[in-house]
Motif scaffolding. Structure first.
Motif, mmCIF file in Angstrom:
data_model
loop_
_atom_site.group_PDB
_atom_site.id
_atom_site.type_symbol
_atom_site.label_atom_id
_atom_site.label_comp_id
_atom_site.label_asym_id
_atom_site.label_seq_id
_atom_site.Cartn_x
_atom_site.Cartn_y
_atom_site.Cartn_z
ATOM 1 N N SER A 78 38.650 39.217 23.129
ATOM 2 C CA SER A 78 37.523 39.899 22.499
ATOM 3 C C SER A 78 36.731 40.692 23.529
ATOM 4 O O SER A 78 36.537 40.262 24.660
ATOM 5 C CB SER A 78 36.608 38.868 21.826
ATOM 6 O OG SER A 78 36.132 37.938 22.775
ATOM 7 N N GLY A 79 36.284 41.857 23.132
ATOM 8 C CA GLY A 79 35.441 42.676 23.984
ATOM 9 C C GLY A 79 36.161 43.333 25.142
ATOM 10 O O GLY A 79 35.529 43.871 26.051
ATOM 11 N N ASP A 80 37.492 43.277 25.152
ATOM 12 C CA ASP A 80 38.274 43.891 26.232
ATOM 13 C C ASP A 80 37.811 43.402 27.612
ATOM 14 O O ASP A 80 37.777 44.150 28.588
ATOM 15 C CB ASP A 80 38.186 45.415 26.182
ATOM 16 C CG ASP A 80 38.779 45.972 24.900
ATOM 17 O OD1 ASP A 80 38.399 47.082 24.521
ATOM 18 O OD2 ASP A 80 39.616 45.286 24.293
ATOM 19 N N THR A 81 37.424 42.120 27.664
ATOM 20 C CA THR A 81 36.934 41.564 28.922
ATOM 21 C C THR A 81 38.078 41.440 29.912
ATOM 22 O O THR A 81 39.106 40.826 29.628
ATOM 23 C CB THR A 81 36.300 40.187 28.696
ATOM 24 O OG1 THR A 81 35.242 40.343 27.751
ATOM 25 C CG2 THR A 81 35.736 39.626 29.990
ATOM 26 N N LEU A 82 37.898 41.980 31.091
ATOM 27 C CA LEU A 82 38.916 41.894 32.129
ATOM 28 C C LEU A 82 38.627 40.702 33.030
ATOM 29 O O LEU A 82 37.500 40.213 33.107
ATOM 30 C CB LEU A 82 38.924 43.178 32.960
ATOM 31 C CG LEU A 82 39.302 44.452 32.204
ATOM 32 C CD1 LEU A 82 39.224 45.645 33.139
ATOM 33 C CD2 LEU A 82 40.682 44.330 31.598
ATOM 34 N N PRO A 83 39.644 40.200 33.740
ATOM 35 C CA PRO A 83 39.416 39.091 34.659
ATOM 36 C C PRO A 83 38.318 39.428 35.659
ATOM 37 O O PRO A 83 38.240 40.545 36.179
ATOM 38 C CB PRO A 83 40.776 38.921 35.341
ATOM 39 C CG PRO A 83 41.762 39.500 34.385
ATOM 40 C CD PRO A 83 41.045 40.619 33.706
ATOM 41 N N SER A 84 37.448 38.422 35.903
ATOM 42 C CA SER A 84 36.332 38.662 36.818
ATOM 43 C C SER A 84 36.759 38.640 38.277
ATOM 44 O O SER A 84 36.087 39.179 39.142
ATOM 45 C CB SER A 84 35.239 37.613 36.585
ATOM 46 O OG SER A 84 35.759 36.307 36.792
ATOM 47 N N ALA A 85 37.890 37.995 38.572
ATOM 48 C CA ALA A 85 38.364 37.950 39.951
ATOM 49 C C ALA A 85 38.861 39.330 40.384
ATOM 50 O O ALA A 85 39.216 40.179 39.557
ATOM 51 C CB ALA A 85 39.476 36.918 40.090
ATOM 52 N N SER A 86 38.892 39.541 41.662
ATOM 53 C CA SER A 86 39.371 40.818 42.183
ATOM 54 C C SER A 86 40.841 40.992 41.850
ATOM 55 O O SER A 86 41.604 40.030 41.806
ATOM 56 C CB SER A 86 39.170 40.868 43.693
ATOM 57 O OG SER A 86 39.902 39.826 44.321
ATOM 58 N N LEU A 87 41.228 42.225 41.598
ATOM 59 C CA LEU A 87 42.615 42.526 41.235
ATOM 60 C C LEU A 87 43.407 42.729 42.521
ATOM 61 O O LEU A 87 43.480 43.827 43.067
ATOM 62 C CB LEU A 87 42.664 43.758 40.336
ATOM 63 C CG LEU A 87 41.812 43.689 39.065
ATOM 64 C CD1 LEU A 87 41.981 44.954 38.240
ATOM 65 C CD2 LEU A 87 42.167 42.454 38.235
ATOM 66 N N ARG A 88 44.018 41.652 42.968
ATOM 67 C CA ARG A 88 44.740 41.673 44.234
ATOM 68 C C ARG A 88 46.119 42.305 44.051
ATOM 69 O O ARG A 88 46.779 42.096 43.031
ATOM 70 C CB ARG A 88 44.885 40.237 44.766
ATOM 71 C CG ARG A 88 45.631 40.118 46.086
ATOM 72 C CD ARG A 88 45.435 38.723 46.681
ATOM 73 N NE ARG A 88 46.086 37.701 45.912
ATOM 74 C CZ ARG A 88 47.329 37.258 46.163
ATOM 75 N NH1 ARG A 88 48.023 37.808 47.147
ATOM 76 N NH2 ARG A 88 47.843 36.299 45.442
ATOM 77 N N ALA A 89 46.575 43.022 45.040
ATOM 78 C CA ALA A 89 47.900 43.647 44.996
ATOM 79 C C ALA A 89 48.950 42.650 45.487
ATOM 80 O O ALA A 89 48.893 42.184 46.617
ATOM 81 C CB ALA A 89 47.921 44.900 45.860
#
Length: 633
Positions: free
Chosen positions: A524-535
Motif C-alpha cells: 500500500s502507498g507504494d512504500t519503498l524499503p527504508s534501508a539504503s539500496l545497496r548494489a
C-alpha cells in the motif's frame, strides 16, 4: 469441485452410458473386523455418522460402508440392524468411506493402508482414489494418497449454508483477543459436538482442536447445553453409544478414557452428565473441569436462534488450562464477558438480513461425463456425480428440494434422488418434508486435517509439478514483517549440475529480487524499503525513482523479471499469489543461470507456466481460507 472445470472432451460430446454399479448394497456381507481392532470395537457405536449409517459395515459388499468406525452418535444395536436402502449408490458409500479413512488417518494413507482400513478390494481403492484425484480431492505422492485442499469445498458448502461461522466468528475472534484465551463455536451433532470455528492463542501450551473435530457431548462444556434439548430417543441413543464404546475409541479427536470394563465408573460418569445437563438448564451455562483431558478447562454459553422457542443454534466456549485459570476462575471472572459476547452474537443473528443466494456450481454433470469418457473404467462417474450433490448447497441455499438439487447440478432427478437417499442414510443429509439440508457430519470429510493447512503446504505439490514441467527450480516467498526482505517458505529444486542453491527460510533483500518486487508492487502507498539500496552487482537498481518505476511496471504486466541484480549470472522471474480479497500475499518464481534462457524466452515460455501454477495455488488457497485461517509460513 470448483464452480467451473474445463473438460478435455468437446462440450458437445454426449456423456457416456451410466456406469454399471455393483449389486445392491445388502446382497453380500463382509466382516467389520477387517477394518482393524479399533474399528471393530467402535463399529457398534460409531463416531461421525448418525442413524443407520453406523451399521453399514456389516451389510455392504467389500465393507464399502464400513464407515461404522468413523461414525458417531448412532444407536449401537438398532442402527446396525437396519439395512442400506436398496436405492443407495454403492460407489458413493465406498467413496465416502475412503474419505473418512483418510480423514481419521490425518489426511494421508498409503494405497495398501486404505485397502486394509476400508476393507475394500485394492482394485476398488485404486478406482476410487483415481476418481477423487481427477476431482482434485486427493493427490498421489508415490504410493501415498493425500487429501487436497479442494476437498474442503464440501465442508464449505455446509458452513455457507449454516451461516453461523460467517456471522458469529468475528465476535468470537474479538472475545479471544479481549481475554487472551481461546474461544470456540460448536454445533450439535447428535450426541456429540462438532467445532465450526476456533480462535486460538499462539502459545507453547496450545489447544489442538480443529474445525470439524467431533467430541463426545458428556466430556465437553457445550455438551450439557445441547443435551437440554434432547428427546427421550436422543437420551436412549446416547446411552446405547456409551454402552457400546465406553472408552470413546470412536472419537479420534480426543484421548480415550483410561478405564475399560468398569461398569460402576461408566454408570457414575453417565449420571454425572445427567446432573450437569440439569444444572446447565438451570444456570444457562456449563463447565468442563478437566473432563476431556487433565489441565483443560472450559466454560460455555448457548447462542440461541431468534424467534419463538429460542433453540440453541451454537455454543460459544472460552477454553484455557489450569495454569492460567481454574474452573472457578472461568465462572467468576470470564463468564460475564462471555455472556456479553453471546448477546452480541444473538443480536447479529436477529438483525442479519437474509443472504442473496450465490451462483450454484455449473456444468458439473457435463464435466463428470467428459471425465468418464476420457478416463474410462478408472473414473467412477456415479461417485463423482454423487459428490457434486453436496456442492449444490451453500449461502442462500440451506434447504433444497430434489428439483432444486437437480437443477443446480445438472444431474437427472433420478441420479440426484439416489445420491440424497445415500447421504440421508449416511447421516450427511437430513430430510424435512420435501426439502433436504446438510448436517454437520459433512465436516467429517477431510475438514479437520485440512483446516490446519498452511500456504507452503498448499503450494508444495504445485511447485513440484511446475518444476517437473519447466526443469527449473521453483520457490514461494512472502514479505517479512519489516517489508524489506523476502523469506522463502517453499521450494522444489531441479536436478541439474548447476542450479540455484537456496533453502527454505532464507531471507534476501526484497528490492533486488523478482519475488520481492512482486510483493513490493502490491504494498500500500507504494512504500519503498527504508534501508539504503545497496548494489549487489553492477546491474542492481539503487535509485529509488528507478525502483518505483520498475514496481509500477510489475503491477501493470503482472510479473517481475530481475536480471543479474542480486548475483552475477542469476536471472529470475516471478508472479503474484493473491488471497480471496485480491491482495498479494506471496510470490512464485523460478530462477536459473542467465545462459539457459534469454529474458525474452523467460517471458514467452515461463510466465504462462508460472501464471497457470499461481492460479491453481490461489484456487486451493481460496477454498482452504473460506472458513479457516491459512498461515502464510
Amino acid at each position: 469441485m470448483p464452480a467451473k472445470r474445463t473438460p478435455e472432451t468437446p462440450e458437445g460430446s454426449a456423456p457416456p452410458a451410466a456406469e454399471k454399479e455393483p449389486p445392491p448394497v445388502g446382497e453380500t456381507t463382509a466382516s467389520a473386523t477387517r477394518r482393524g481392532d479399533r474399528a471393530a470395537e467402535a463399529a457398534g457405536s460409531g463416531a461421525g455418522t448418525s442413524g443407520p449409517a453406523a451399521g453399514t459395515a456389516a451389510g455392504t459388499s467389500g465393507s464399502a460402508a464400513g464407515t461404522a468406525a468413523g461414525t458417531s452418535g448412532s444407536a449401537a444395536g438398532s442402527a446396525a440392524e437396519r439395512e442400506v436402502p436398496a436405492e443407495a449408490v454403492t460407489p458413493l458409500i465406498r467413496g465416502i468411506a475412503v474419505l473418512r479413512e483418510l480423514t481419521e488417518a490425518g489426511g494421508t494413507l498409503s494405497l495398501s493402508g486404505l485397502e486394509r482400513a476400508s476393507g475394500l478390494a485394492r482394485s476398488t481403492v485404486d478406482r476410487i482414489t483415481a476418481t477423487l484425484a481427477r476431482m482434485g480431492y486427493v493427490r498421489f505422492d508415490g504410493r501415498d494418497v493425500h487429501l487436497s485442499p479442494r476437498l474442503m469445498e464440501l465442508g464449505n458448502a455446509y458452513m455457507s449454508a449454516l451461516r453461523l461461522p460467517a456471522l458469529l466468528s468475528p465476535h468470537a475472534d474479538a472475545l479471544a483477543d479481549e481475554l487472551d484465551e481461546s474461544v470456540s463455536l460448536a454445533v450439535a451433532d447428535r450426541d456429540g459436538i462438532r467445532f465450526i470455528h476456533q480462535a486460538t492463542r499462539r502459545r507453547a501450551m496450545s489447544l489442538s482442536f480443529r474445525i470439524g473435530d467431533l467430541l463426545p457431548a458428556e466430556r465437553t462444556a457445550p455438551g450439557p447445553l445441547f443435551a437440554t434439548q434432547w428427546t427421550a430417543a436422543d437420551w436412549q441413543r446416547w446411552r446405547e453409544r456409551r454402552a457400546a464404546d465406553p472408552r470413546d475409541l470412536s472419537f479420534t479427536a480426543v484421548p480415550p478414557r483410561t478405564y475399560e470394563g468398569d461398569y460402576e465408573g461408566d454408570a457414575e460418569d453417565d449420571e454425572t452428565f445427567v446432573h450437569r445437563t440439569r444444572e446447565a438448564s438451570t444456570h444457562g451455562w456449563s463447565l468442563d473441569d478437566q473432563l476431556l483431558e487433565p489441565g483443560l478447562v472450559a466454560i460455555s454459553v448457548p447462542v440461541r436462534s431468534p424467534g419463538p422457542g429460542g433453540r440453541i443454534a451454537s455454543v460459544a466456549s472460552v477454553v484455557s488450562h489450569t495454569s492460567r485459570h481454574t474452573a472457578r476462575d472461568l465462572r467468576t471472572t470470564l463468564l460475564p464477558r462471555l455472556r456479553s459476547a453471546v448477546r452480541a452474537m444473538e443480536r447479529e443473528l436477529h438483525t442479519a438480513p437474509p443472504p442473496e443466494p450465490g451462483p450454484p456450481p455449473s456444468d458439473l454433470a457435463l464435466w463428470t461425463g467428459a471425465s468418464k469418457q476420457q478416463l474410462g473404467r478408472e473414473f467412477i462417474e456415479s461417485l463423482a456425480r454423487g459428490l457434486t450433490v453436496l456442492t449444490a448447497f451453500g449461502e442462500g441455499r440451506p434447504e433444497l428440494t430434489l428439483t432444486e438439487v437437480s437443477r443446480a447440478t445438472g444431474l437427472a432427478r433420478a441420479t440426484a434422488r439416489r445420491a440424497l437417499i445415500t447421504y440421508e442414510h449416511l447421516g450427511l443429509v437430513a430430510a424435512t418434508g420435501r426439502t433436504f439440508t446438510l448436517t454437520p457430519r459433512v465436516l467429517a470429510l477431510g475438514f479437520p486435517p485440512l483446516s490446519r493447512t498452511s500456504l507452503p503446504e498448499i503450494a508444495q505439490p504445485h511447485l513440484a509439478d511446475l518444476t517437473s514441467r519447466i526443469h527449473e527450480s521453483t520457490s514461494l516467498a512472502v514479505l517479512s514483517d519489516s517489508g524489506e526482505e523476502i523469506q522463502y517458505t517453499a521450494r522444489v529444486a531441479t536436478a541439474r549440475v548447476m542450479s540455484v542453491n537456496i533453502t527454505v527460510g532464507t531471507r534476501l533483500p526484497a528490492y533486488a529480487t523478482a519475488l520481492g518486487r512482486v510483493l513490493l508492487a502490491d504494498a500500500s502507498g507504494d512504500t519503498l524499503p527504508s534501508a539504503s539500496l545497496r548494489a549487489f552487482t553492477p546491474h542492481t537498481i539503487t535509485d529509488e525513482q528507478t525502483l518505483a518505476e520498475a514496481l509500477t511496471s510489475v503491477r501493470a504486466q503482472g510479473y517481475a523479471l530481475v536480471d543479474e541484480e542480486l548475483e552475477e549470472g542469476l536471472r529470475s522471474i516471478a508472479v503474484p499469489i493473491r488471497d480471496g480479497s485480491g491482495r498479494v500475499v506471496a510470490a512464485l518464481n523460478t530462477a536459473m543461470h542467465a545462459s539457459r534462457r534469454t529474458p525474452r524466452e523467460c517471458v514467452r515460455d515461463l510466465v504462462p507456466e508460472l501464471t497457470a501454477t499461481a492460479a491453481r495455488i490461489q484456487t486451493d488457497l481460496h477454498t482452504a481460507a473460506r472458513f479457516t485461517h491459512v498461515p502464510l509460513t
